[in-house]
Scaffold this active site. Sequence first.
Site, PDB file in Angstrom:
ATOM      1  N   CYS A   1       0.833  -1.201   0.000  1.00  0.00           N
ATOM      2  CA  CYS A   1       0.000   0.000   0.000  1.00  0.00           C
ATOM      3  C   CYS A   1       0.874   1.261   0.000  1.00  0.00           C
ATOM      4  O   CYS A   1       1.757   1.413  -0.831  1.00  0.00           O
ATOM      5  CB  CYS A   1      -0.949  -0.043   1.193  1.00  0.00           C
ATOM      6  SG  CYS A   1      -2.339   1.105   1.116  1.00  0.00           S
ATOM      7  N   SER A   2       0.660   2.147   0.957  1.00  0.00           N
ATOM      8  CA  SER A   2       1.386   3.422   0.999  1.00  0.00           C
ATOM      9  C   SER A   2       2.731   3.338   1.697  1.00  0.00           C
ATOM     10  O   SER A   2       3.498   4.303   1.694  1.00  0.00           O
ATOM     11  CB  SER A   2       0.525   4.474   1.709  1.00  0.00           C
ATOM     12  OG  SER A   2       0.202   4.044   3.023  1.00  0.00           O
TER      13      SER A   2
END
Length: 468
Positions: A386-387
């Site tokens: 993800c981030s």
Amino acid sequence: MESLSCLVLKPSPPTRLFFPPRIPQMALPGSTFGFPPSMDYQLPITTAKLALKPIRASTSTVPTTPSTTSTVASSPTAASTKKALVPIGFGTEEMEAVILVDVLRRAGAEVTVASVEPQLEVHASGGTKLVADTRISTCSDRVFDLVALPGGMPGSAQLRDCEILKKITSKQAEEKRLYGGISTAPAVTLLPWGLLKRKRTTCHPAFFDRLPTFWAVKSNIQVSGELTTSQGPGTSFLFALALVEQLFGESVAREIGELLFMHSADDKPRKEEFNKVDWAVSHTPRVLVPVANGSEEIEIVTIVDILRRAKVDVVVASVEKSVKILASQGVKIIADKLIGDAAGSIYDLIILPGGVAGTGQLQKSRILKKLLKEQDAAGRMLGAVCSSLTVLHKHGLLKEKKATAHPSAITELSNPVDGPKVVIDGKLITSMGLATVSDFALAIVSKFFGHARARSVAEGLVFEYPRS
């Protein structure tokens, strides 16, 4: 007075059941969404892929601060908020519980996580420590639009033996409000309560023979009137989205599916690997998963659960001052230890979960920064989803590595790979996050132990995984 059956503590930790390979699915036609509330509908695995377009790169799927009410733009107003109850107990399957809570909250539901134990802290079947919002006794007089039971053993037996929960769920069925169960819950919990009568039902393949023969259906999702049932951890996203559609409608369910990356990608590979190297070790692999307030609970729990099923030694370490973590959608998780206490050990792999707020906290941790740099210098494995790729980028650990990430973070990559859910480049493994983390975790299992072990774990999850 609260029923004594809700107050029984088990002295030993929950154990995993051995689940044999899943039963082949029935390939029936049908759309992913559009479950009529008054009709039976089954969703086989062959039609379970959502034909959704990818999310735009500018869209963020997580709030900047931990929240229990993160919603999509088309979610209902506060006046029409749907209320859902998700009970948990000793030995509840953590993937099923957390994915249910996370997805329902993203859709705008007010979700209450209630413990059937005397304490709020619950040890889930894979060892994750969850903290409920309240005890089940506080829910006895409340009205819910949905009661959804996660599975897991002995969690389903704990739910079954709770008289308060039995009364709540029985009343739910009598008044024709939505209720459901996944994995072991239909056979172990709902069946003894008499709540499967004249209802087409599915459950985990290992418990399928307990269901009434005429009404048992071999499908990933089965909707029969107000009852929705599903097969296991690997079908949790589909189960949750089916419930979202019944609560909020098809458009909200479709939007949530997009946010979770449940879109179809049949024309692109599930995984791509570059600069292939051997990850096998001569000992039990040790993996560190640092977490923070605002980390993505779906990613934490799914990765940890799957790796522990494969017999990986996983340590969840908090970079906060407390081991108690409030994740991005309000799920409360207790880490195994603080990052300072975990720093004295050597890990074969360090995995960073995503979440905008959580990623920011991970990036601030000096101890974690030192650990990551030492890991890289020693030539050991790193992972990010993800981030959280931004953490590796800020610390100069991505270099020219090929990687993937959440669309909001992929612009920071110097060598992004578009398409696959999982990208492996040498000793770096990355993923888009959210619903792609099952593939991410299974790819790690495959790298450590081989494809056969990964496939065996996937079968226990009832998760579709390639044969080779």
